[in-house]
Design a protein around this motif. Sequence first.
Motif, PDB file in Angstrom:
ATOM      1  N   GLN A 226      29.495  33.117  52.500  1.00 35.01           N
ATOM      2  CA  GLN A 226      30.921  33.017  52.639  1.00 35.01           C
ATOM      3  C   GLN A 226      31.302  32.042  51.716  1.00 35.01           C
ATOM      4  O   GLN A 226      32.349  32.284  50.849  1.00 35.01           O
ATOM      5  N   LYS A 227      30.459  31.079  50.943  1.00 38.05           N
ATOM      6  CA  LYS A 227      30.801  30.205  49.858  1.00 38.05           C
ATOM      7  C   LYS A 227      30.850  30.914  48.749  1.00 38.05           C
ATOM      8  O   LYS A 227      31.561  30.960  47.789  1.00 38.05           O
ATOM      9  N   SER A 228      29.681  32.069  48.438  1.00 42.69           N
ATOM     10  CA  SER A 228      29.947  32.881  47.235  1.00 42.69           C
ATOM     11  C   SER A 228      31.097  33.872  47.253  1.00 42.69           C
ATOM     12  O   SER A 228      31.849  34.200  46.147  1.00 42.69           O
ATOM     13  N   VAL A 229      31.658  34.340  48.538  1.00 39.62           N
ATOM     14  CA  VAL A 229      32.701  35.209  48.853  1.00 39.62           C
ATOM     15  C   VAL A 229      34.105  34.406  48.243  1.00 39.62           C
ATOM     16  O   VAL A 229      34.772  34.859  47.416  1.00 39.62           O
ATOM     17  N   GLU A 230      33.927  33.095  48.611  1.00 40.68           N
ATOM     18  CA  GLU A 230      35.341  32.407  48.086  1.00 40.68           C
ATOM     19  C   GLU A 230      35.240  32.168  46.797  1.00 40.68           C
ATOM     20  O   GLU A 230      36.210  32.105  46.018  1.00 40.68           O
ATOM     21  N   GLU A 231      34.031  31.748  46.245  1.00 37.84           N
ATOM     22  CA  GLU A 231      33.998  31.724  44.680  1.00 37.84           C
ATOM     23  C   GLU A 231      34.321  32.958  43.908  1.00 37.84           C
ATOM     24  O   GLU A 231      35.064  32.987  43.061  1.00 37.84           O
ATOM     25  N   SER A 232      33.908  33.947  44.232  1.00 37.11           N
ATOM     26  CA  SER A 232      34.241  35.341  43.762  1.00 37.11           C
ATOM     27  C   SER A 232      35.677  35.759  43.889  1.00 37.11           C
ATOM     28  O   SER A 232      36.332  36.134  42.964  1.00 37.11           O
ATOM     29  N   LYS A 233      36.407  35.337  45.053  1.00 38.02           N
ATOM     30  CA  LYS A 233      37.779  35.488  45.337  1.00 38.02           C
ATOM     31  C   LYS A 233      38.360  34.831  44.431  1.00 38.02           C
ATOM     32  O   LYS A 233      39.495  35.332  43.691  1.00 38.02           O
ATOM     33  N   ALA A 234      37.990  33.693  43.966  1.00 40.97           N
ATOM     34  CA  ALA A 234      38.773  32.741  43.060  1.00 40.97           C
ATOM     35  C   ALA A 234      38.659  33.260  41.659  1.00 40.97           C
ATOM     36  O   ALA A 234      39.739  33.276  41.009  1.00 40.97           O
ATOM     37  N   LEU A 235      37.383  33.966  41.498  1.00 43.06           N
ATOM     38  CA  LEU A 235      37.312  34.433  40.129  1.00 43.06           C
ATOM     39  C   LEU A 235      38.185  35.731  39.887  1.00 43.06           C
ATOM     40  O   LEU A 235      38.899  35.968  38.631  1.00 43.06           O
ATOM     41  N   VAL A 236      38.382  36.496  40.740  1.00 42.40           N
ATOM     42  CA  VAL A 236      39.322  37.550  40.875  1.00 42.40           C
ATOM     43  C   VAL A 236      40.760  37.226  40.684  1.00 42.40           C
ATOM     44  O   VAL A 236      41.263  37.810  39.916  1.00 42.40           O
ATOM     45  N   GLU A 237      41.077  36.263  41.420  1.00 46.93           N
ATOM     46  CA  GLU A 237      42.599  35.622  41.234  1.00 46.93           C
ATOM     47  C   GLU A 237      42.580  35.172  39.595  1.00 46.93           C
ATOM     48  O   GLU A 237      43.628  35.222  39.147  1.00 46.93           O
ATOM     49  N   GLU A 238      41.646  34.504  39.263  1.00 49.10           N
ATOM     50  CA  GLU A 238      41.705  33.656  38.044  1.00 49.10           C
ATOM     51  C   GLU A 238      41.764  34.819  36.841  1.00 49.10           C
ATOM     52  O   GLU A 238      42.622  34.882  35.927  1.00 49.10           O
ATOM     53  N   ASN A 239      41.094  36.131  37.164  1.00 43.46           N
ATOM     54  CA  ASN A 239      41.080  36.987  36.069  1.00 43.46           C
ATOM     55  C   ASN A 239      42.391  37.899  36.359  1.00 43.46           C
ATOM     56  O   ASN A 239      42.794  38.413  35.000  1.00 43.46           O
ATOM     57  N   GLN A 240      42.865  37.954  37.543  1.00 40.01           N
ATOM     58  CA  GLN A 240      44.043  38.697  37.479  1.00 40.01           C
ATOM     59  C   GLN A 240      45.421  38.016  36.848  1.00 40.01           C
ATOM     60  O   GLN A 240      46.193  38.618  36.169  1.00 40.01           O
ATOM     61  N   GLU A 241      45.122  36.657  36.905  1.00 41.02           N
ATOM     62  CA  GLU A 241      46.426  35.873  36.156  1.00 41.02           C
ATOM     63  C   GLU A 241      46.204  36.026  34.541  1.00 41.02           C
ATOM     64  O   GLU A 241      46.945  36.150  34.061  1.00 41.02           O
ATOM     65  N   ILE A 242      44.836  36.216  34.099  1.00 40.84           N
ATOM     66  CA  ILE A 242      44.621  36.451  32.817  1.00 40.84           C
ATOM     67  C   ILE A 242      45.309  37.921  32.327  1.00 40.84           C
ATOM     68  O   ILE A 242      45.949  38.256  31.157  1.00 40.84           O
ATOM     69  N   VAL A 243      44.948  38.828  33.315  1.00 38.47           N
ATOM     70  CA  VAL A 243      45.623  40.190  32.925  1.00 38.47           C
ATOM     71  C   VAL A 243      47.082  40.149  33.009  1.00 38.47           C
ATOM     72  O   VAL A 243      47.901  40.698  32.021  1.00 38.47           O
ATOM     73  N   VAL A 244      47.776  39.327  33.949  1.00 39.86           N
ATOM     74  CA  VAL A 244      48.989  39.371  33.846  1.00 39.86           C
ATOM     75  C   VAL A 244      49.730  38.702  32.456  1.00 39.86           C
ATOM     76  O   VAL A 244      50.557  39.021  31.863  1.00 39.86           O
ATOM     77  N   GLU A 245      48.926  37.502  31.982  1.00 41.08           N
ATOM     78  CA  GLU A 245      49.237  36.758  30.964  1.00 41.08           C
ATOM     79  C   GLU A 245      49.129  37.816  29.626  1.00 41.08           C
ATOM     80  O   GLU A 245      49.845  37.909  28.889  1.00 41.08           O
ATOM     81  N   LYS A 246      47.945  38.541  29.567  1.00 44.34           N
ATOM     82  CA  LYS A 246      47.768  39.754  28.588  1.00 44.34           C
ATOM     83  C   LYS A 246      48.969  40.681  28.514  1.00 44.34           C
ATOM     84  O   LYS A 246      49.563  41.109  27.593  1.00 44.34           O
ATOM     85  N   ALA A 247      49.257  41.097  29.914  1.00 42.09           N
ATOM     86  CA  ALA A 247      50.201  42.244  29.840  1.00 42.09           C
ATOM     87  C   ALA A 247      51.464  41.722  29.411  1.00 42.09           C
ATOM     88  O   ALA A 247      52.170  42.463  28.574  1.00 42.09           O
TER      89      ALA A 247
END
Length: 462
Positions: A226-247
């Motif tokens: 469950q800790k790993s799930v939360e960490e991966s979800k945080a990474l997904v959100e972080e990378n989505q923010e980068i995608v938005v920034e790049k776009a």
Amino acid sequence: MNNRIKRLLSVLMCLTLIFLSATSFMTGAEESIESIQEKISEYEGKIDEAQSKLDDLEGDITKVKEYISELDEQIALYQDKIDAYNDQITNYEDAIADYEAQNAALEKKIEGLNAKIAQYEAQIKRLNTQIEGKYDQLKDLLRKNYLSGETSSLEILLCSDDFSDYLTRVQFVQSLADYEQSIIDSINEDISEVNATIERIDEQKEQIRGVQAEIDEKIAAIQELQKSVEESKALVEENQEIVVEKANKQNTYLSELNTQSEEYQAMVAQYQADIAAFEDQISSILAAREAERQAALQRQQEESQSGEDGDDSDGGSGRYDDYYADYSGEGFIAPLQISGTYVSSGYYYRTNPVTGYEEHHGGMDIAAPSCYGANIHVCASGTVLTAEYHYSWGNYVLVDHGGGIATLYAHMSGFNCSVGQHVDQGDVIGFVGETGYATGPHLHVEVWLNGSRTDPSGWVPV
């Protein structure tokens, strides 16, 4: 004793199978998670290479188009990385579900062992009661013998009238002695059985301790996952923010290009083609859904007709129920139920903020002061067909209401539903954001009727 050994062997065999099953599953899960992690590392390497190229190109106005192209490739790599993280989350959640299922089985086993212990304790209670009764009987018998005063052969002889009377008295005393011994033997047998039952209880408790230890291990593993799930979800959100920034950065450079240049027009055409392909995809999803609904309805009608003709079949796999139900005709409710909402862009032609061209806006944008993170309520009951990220729509959800009617909600900051989930009117399916191509936080709502967009203003209240 043989039966007890058989039971112990059976329990050990079951525990061994459970352990081997869990080990086999985790080996596969770990291999899958490790494989995904390798993909993520590979994407990170490619992203770094792309960033190096962008650093070389940035600031050189003669290479703006090349810079935009590199940005596009980098955005695609980030999207691949996001997909890999989502796959990783799925694997973690599958492992958690498997552990929880194993724990449920082990808890059931503990219930059975405790029930057995309760039976053994009831048996001990019954035997102790039986022993006390026999012991009281023995004490009463000994007391009567003592009071009679005839305890030795000489006393019996002296009290006898003749030899025949003596023999009779001796036989009587011997019978009493034999009876006393039989009671003592019976008490000893009961005590032995009590001790054996206590041993069986100890064995059951030892098994419970072993099973509980295994449950505790699995609970610890679940917590780590469950800790790993939360960490991966945080990474997904972080990378989505980068995608938005790049776009957004890509949009800035696009606006700097000459809108009349062939290259720019080609890019606009590609963007429009991507949007058209997305719209075709939505239309295909809805068409497939409607085909399923019609097929299920047809099967239900055939089964109903078959029942009227005497067939007592209880139905088949094409059951038509609320999952495929037609739109009930209930009025749509406002998706944003906060104060100050207004339509910032309607279902009409406007200048696209991305391409700079005049084109039709296929939905309705609803905004409000400080609306970021506000709850998004589904306008009517239905089934979630899509809940995913698109570089233009951002986080979006598509809900089928039946009868050819569907709604789409875009630019969400996050989801509160999953694909295949039934949602009731008013349920919160996500939260207002500005993911994808958005100039600020707002909700983009679309209404699809029979596979095509229609003006949402006649359906969706604000």
